[in-house]
Scaffold this motif. Structure first.
Motif, PDB file in Angstrom:
ATOM      1  N   SER A  52      -2.725  -6.057  -8.178  1.00  0.00           N
ATOM      2  CA  SER A  52      -1.556  -5.267  -9.080  1.00  0.00           C
ATOM      3  C   SER A  52      -0.969  -4.045  -8.334  1.00  0.00           C
ATOM      4  CB  SER A  52      -2.429  -4.754 -10.407  1.00  0.00           C
ATOM      5  OG  SER A  52      -3.231  -3.862  -9.912  1.00  0.00           O
ATOM      6  N   ILE A  53      -1.528  -3.757  -7.266  1.00  0.00           N
ATOM      7  CA  ILE A  53      -0.822  -2.729  -6.392  1.00  0.00           C
ATOM      8  C   ILE A  53       0.088  -3.119  -5.443  1.00  0.00           C
ATOM      9  CG2 ILE A  53      -1.042  -0.521  -5.318  1.00  0.00           C
ATOM     10  CD1 ILE A  53      -3.995  -0.064  -6.528  1.00  0.00           C
ATOM     11  N   LYS A  54       1.248  -2.808  -5.523  1.00  0.00           N
ATOM     12  CA  LYS A  54       2.239  -3.489  -4.775  1.00  0.00           C
ATOM     13  C   LYS A  54       3.055  -2.400  -3.693  1.00  0.00           C
ATOM     14  CE  LYS A  54       2.016  -7.663  -6.597  1.00  0.00           C
ATOM     15  NZ  LYS A  54       1.220  -8.329  -5.830  1.00  0.00           N
ATOM     16  N   GLU A  55       2.852  -1.177  -3.979  1.00  0.00           N
ATOM     17  CA  GLU A  55       3.664  -0.086  -3.075  1.00  0.00           C
ATOM     18  C   GLU A  55       2.747   0.976  -3.173  1.00  0.00           C
ATOM     19  OE1 GLU A  55       7.714   0.663  -4.151  1.00  0.00           O
ATOM     20  OE2 GLU A  55       7.198   1.490  -5.942  1.00  0.00           O
ATOM     21  N   GLY A  56       3.040   1.608  -1.966  1.00  0.00           N
ATOM     22  CA  GLY A  56       2.479   3.155  -1.889  1.00  0.00           C
ATOM     23  C   GLY A  56       3.349   4.028  -1.198  1.00  0.00           C
ATOM     24  N   THR A  57       2.890   5.254  -0.731  1.00  0.00           N
ATOM     25  CA  THR A  57       3.603   6.363  -0.079  1.00  0.00           C
ATOM     26  C   THR A  57       2.996   6.452   1.223  1.00  0.00           C
ATOM     27  OG1 THR A  57       4.623   7.415  -1.858  1.00  0.00           O
ATOM     28  CG2 THR A  57       4.645   8.412  -0.014  1.00  0.00           C
ATOM     29  N   LEU A  58       3.769   6.262   2.367  1.00  0.00           N
ATOM     30  CA  LEU A  58       2.786   6.573   3.684  1.00  0.00           C
ATOM     31  C   LEU A  58       2.763   8.223   3.833  1.00  0.00           C
ATOM     32  CD1 LEU A  58       1.865   5.616   6.355  1.00  0.00           C
ATOM     33  CD2 LEU A  58       4.205   6.068   7.256  1.00  0.00           C
ATOM     34  N   MET A  59       1.555   8.695   3.642  1.00  0.00           N
ATOM     35  CA  MET A  59       1.159  10.256   3.684  1.00  0.00           C
ATOM     36  C   MET A  59       1.275  10.579   5.086  1.00  0.00           C
ATOM     37  SD  MET A  59       1.141  10.614   0.392  1.00  0.00           S
ATOM     38  CE  MET A  59       0.946  12.432   0.367  1.00  0.00           C
ATOM     39  N   GLU A  60       0.561  10.055   6.068  1.00  0.00           N
ATOM     40  CA  GLU A  60       0.418  10.757   7.225  1.00  0.00           C
ATOM     41  C   GLU A  60       0.132   9.644   8.451  1.00  0.00           C
ATOM     42  OE1 GLU A  60      -2.656  13.192   8.543  1.00  0.00           O
ATOM     43  OE2 GLU A  60      -3.511  13.001   6.673  1.00  0.00           O
ATOM     44  N   TRP A  61       0.792   9.897   9.666  1.00  0.00           N
ATOM     45  CA  TRP A  61       0.011   9.269  10.798  1.00  0.00           C
ATOM     46  C   TRP A  61      -0.827   9.970  11.548  1.00  0.00           C
ATOM     47  CZ3 TRP A  61       1.141   4.401  12.024  1.00  0.00           C
ATOM     48  CH2 TRP A  61       2.386   3.730  11.607  1.00  0.00           C
TER      49      TRP A  61
ATOM     50  N   VAL B 184      -1.839   0.478  23.117  1.00  0.00           N
ATOM     51  CA  VAL B 184      -1.028   1.755  23.160  1.00  0.00           C
ATOM     52  C   VAL B 184       0.046   1.486  21.986  1.00  0.00           C
ATOM     53  CG1 VAL B 184       0.640   3.233  24.261  1.00  0.00           C
ATOM     54  CG2 VAL B 184      -1.122   2.030  25.523  1.00  0.00           C
ATOM     55  N   LEU B 185      -0.152   2.626  21.183  1.00  0.00           N
ATOM     56  CA  LEU B 185       1.167   2.605  19.721  1.00  0.00           C
ATOM     57  C   LEU B 185       2.290   2.730  20.518  1.00  0.00           C
ATOM     58  CD1 LEU B 185       1.048   2.535  17.111  1.00  0.00           C
ATOM     59  CD2 LEU B 185       1.070   4.834  16.863  1.00  0.00           C
ATOM     60  N   THR B 186       3.264   1.660  20.343  1.00  0.00           N
ATOM     61  CA  THR B 186       4.674   1.627  21.315  1.00  0.00           C
ATOM     62  C   THR B 186       5.822   2.268  20.341  1.00  0.00           C
ATOM     63  OG1 THR B 186       4.887  -0.622  20.977  1.00  0.00           O
ATOM     64  CG2 THR B 186       3.590  -0.035  22.922  1.00  0.00           C
ATOM     65  N   GLU B 187       5.527   1.824  19.049  1.00  0.00           N
ATOM     66  CA  GLU B 187       6.588   2.108  17.926  1.00  0.00           C
ATOM     67  C   GLU B 187       6.210   2.273  16.782  1.00  0.00           C
ATOM     68  OE1 GLU B 187      10.809  -0.047  17.042  1.00  0.00           O
ATOM     69  OE2 GLU B 187       9.442  -1.191  18.165  1.00  0.00           O
ATOM     70  N   ILE B 188       6.741   3.355  15.720  1.00  0.00           N
ATOM     71  CA  ILE B 188       6.474   3.499  14.486  1.00  0.00           C
ATOM     72  C   ILE B 188       7.631   3.522  13.700  1.00  0.00           C
ATOM     73  CG2 ILE B 188       5.634   5.590  13.141  1.00  0.00           C
ATOM     74  CD1 ILE B 188       4.057   6.743  14.964  1.00  0.00           C
ATOM     75  N   LEU B 189       7.590   2.418  12.974  1.00  0.00           N
ATOM     76  CA  LEU B 189       8.915   2.146  11.983  1.00  0.00           C
ATOM     77  C   LEU B 189       8.967   2.733  10.636  1.00  0.00           C
ATOM     78  CD1 LEU B 189       8.365  -1.511  13.379  1.00  0.00           C
ATOM     79  CD2 LEU B 189      10.347   0.205  13.962  1.00  0.00           C
ATOM     80  N   ALA B 190       7.576   3.254  10.028  1.00  0.00           N
ATOM     81  CA  ALA B 190       7.945   3.967   8.956  1.00  0.00           C
ATOM     82  C   ALA B 190       7.390   5.468   9.122  1.00  0.00           C
ATOM     83  CB  ALA B 190       6.755   3.139   7.814  1.00  0.00           C
ATOM     84  N   LYS B 191       8.387   6.179   8.254  1.00  0.00           N
ATOM     85  CA  LYS B 191       7.851   7.421   8.332  1.00  0.00           C
ATOM     86  C   LYS B 191       6.859   8.165   7.138  1.00  0.00           C
ATOM     87  CE  LYS B 191      12.369   8.859   8.215  1.00  0.00           C
ATOM     88  NZ  LYS B 191      13.118   7.599   8.038  1.00  0.00           N
ATOM     89  N   ALA B 192       6.398   9.351   7.533  1.00  0.00           N
ATOM     90  CA  ALA B 192       5.780   9.819   6.410  1.00  0.00           C
ATOM     91  C   ALA B 192       6.611  10.312   5.202  1.00  0.00           C
ATOM     92  CB  ALA B 192       5.125  11.341   6.833  1.00  0.00           C
ATOM     93  N   ASP B 193       6.154   9.881   3.863  1.00  0.00           N
ATOM     94  CA  ASP B 193       6.688  10.020   2.810  1.00  0.00           C
ATOM     95  C   ASP B 193       7.806   8.494   2.516  1.00  0.00           C
ATOM     96  OD1 ASP B 193       5.708  12.578   1.850  1.00  0.00           O
ATOM     97  OD2 ASP B 193       7.296  13.545   3.019  1.00  0.00           O
ATOM     98  N   ASP B 194       7.698   7.837   3.322  1.00  0.00           N
ATOM     99  CA  ASP B 194       8.535   6.473   3.149  1.00  0.00           C
ATOM    100  C   ASP B 194       7.638   5.746   1.964  1.00  0.00           C
ATOM    101  OD1 ASP B 194      10.187   7.015   4.963  1.00  0.00           O
ATOM    102  OD2 ASP B 194       9.726   5.514   6.202  1.00  0.00           O
ATOM    103  N   SER B 195       8.236   4.890   1.081  1.00  0.00           N
ATOM    104  CA  SER B 195       7.730   4.110   0.350  1.00  0.00           C
ATOM    105  C   SER B 195       7.511   2.730   1.010  1.00  0.00           C
ATOM    106  CB  SER B 195       8.586   3.789  -1.059  1.00  0.00           C
ATOM    107  OG  SER B 195       8.068   2.891  -1.856  1.00  0.00           O
ATOM    108  N   VAL B 196       6.377   2.213   1.211  1.00  0.00           N
ATOM    109  CA  VAL B 196       5.893   0.992   1.674  1.00  0.00           C
ATOM    110  C   VAL B 196       5.434   0.045   0.704  1.00  0.00           C
ATOM    111  CG1 VAL B 196       5.628   2.119   3.995  1.00  0.00           C
ATOM    112  CG2 VAL B 196       3.707   1.931   2.588  1.00  0.00           C
ATOM    113  N   GLU B 197       5.703  -1.145   0.892  1.00  0.00           N
ATOM    114  CA  GLU B 197       5.021  -2.364   0.180  1.00  0.00           C
ATOM    115  C   GLU B 197       4.135  -3.436   1.156  1.00  0.00           C
ATOM    116  OE1 GLU B 197       8.504  -4.470  -1.272  1.00  0.00           O
ATOM    117  OE2 GLU B 197       9.171  -2.699  -2.583  1.00  0.00           O
TER     118      GLU B 197
END
Length: 131
Positions: free
Chosen positions: A20-29, A62-75
């Motif tokens: 039932s949970i489809k989205e959330g907020t990216l809080m921190e990396w 190695v983490l080469t790329e971050i595509l979502a930022k903190a506070d972004d809504s992600v599904e």
């Protein structure tokens, strides 16, 4: 999910633990671009209205790329980051563990102790307490 050495693994939002949970907020990396990561290590935290979810690395590398930022809504299915496998992450895991320093002390000769009349464990204890 590792793939061949040097392969790029896409880190996506798998699920939030309930259909039932489809989205959330990216809080921190917890990691940044260029950091070595181990498979299963926490990369980021996502909060929903019901749960907090840890995003775990799908591969070592190695983490080469971050595509979502903190506070972004992600599904579910959102591409969060990319990890290049075989690029340093596995090196840290295979580093040798140092031997305990206590083992070196055992080899040091003990002072001469009169253990006449003592045998076995009693003689050993007498020598150990004299050192």
């Amino acid at each position: 999910a590792g793939g061949a050495p040097g392969a790029i693994v896409e880190q996506v939002v798998k699920d939030f633990g309930a259909e039932s949970i489809k989205e959330g907020t990216l809080m921190e990396w917890r990691k940044k671009v260029g950091d070595s990561v181990q498979k299963g290590e926490i990369l980021a935290l996502i909060e929903t209205d019901k749960v907090s979810v840890e995003v775990l690395a799908e591969a070592s590398g190695v983490l080469t790329e971050i595509l979502a930022k903190a506070d972004d809504s992600v599904e579910v299915g959102t591409l969060l980051a990319k990890i290049q496998t075989g690029a340093g992450g596995a090196v840290a895991a295979s580093a040798p563990v140092a031997a305990p320093a206590a083992s070196a002390a055992v080899a040091a000769p003990a002072e001469a102790v009169d253990v006449s009349g003592l045998t076995g464990i009693r003689a050993g204890l007498a020598r150990a307490h004299a050192a």
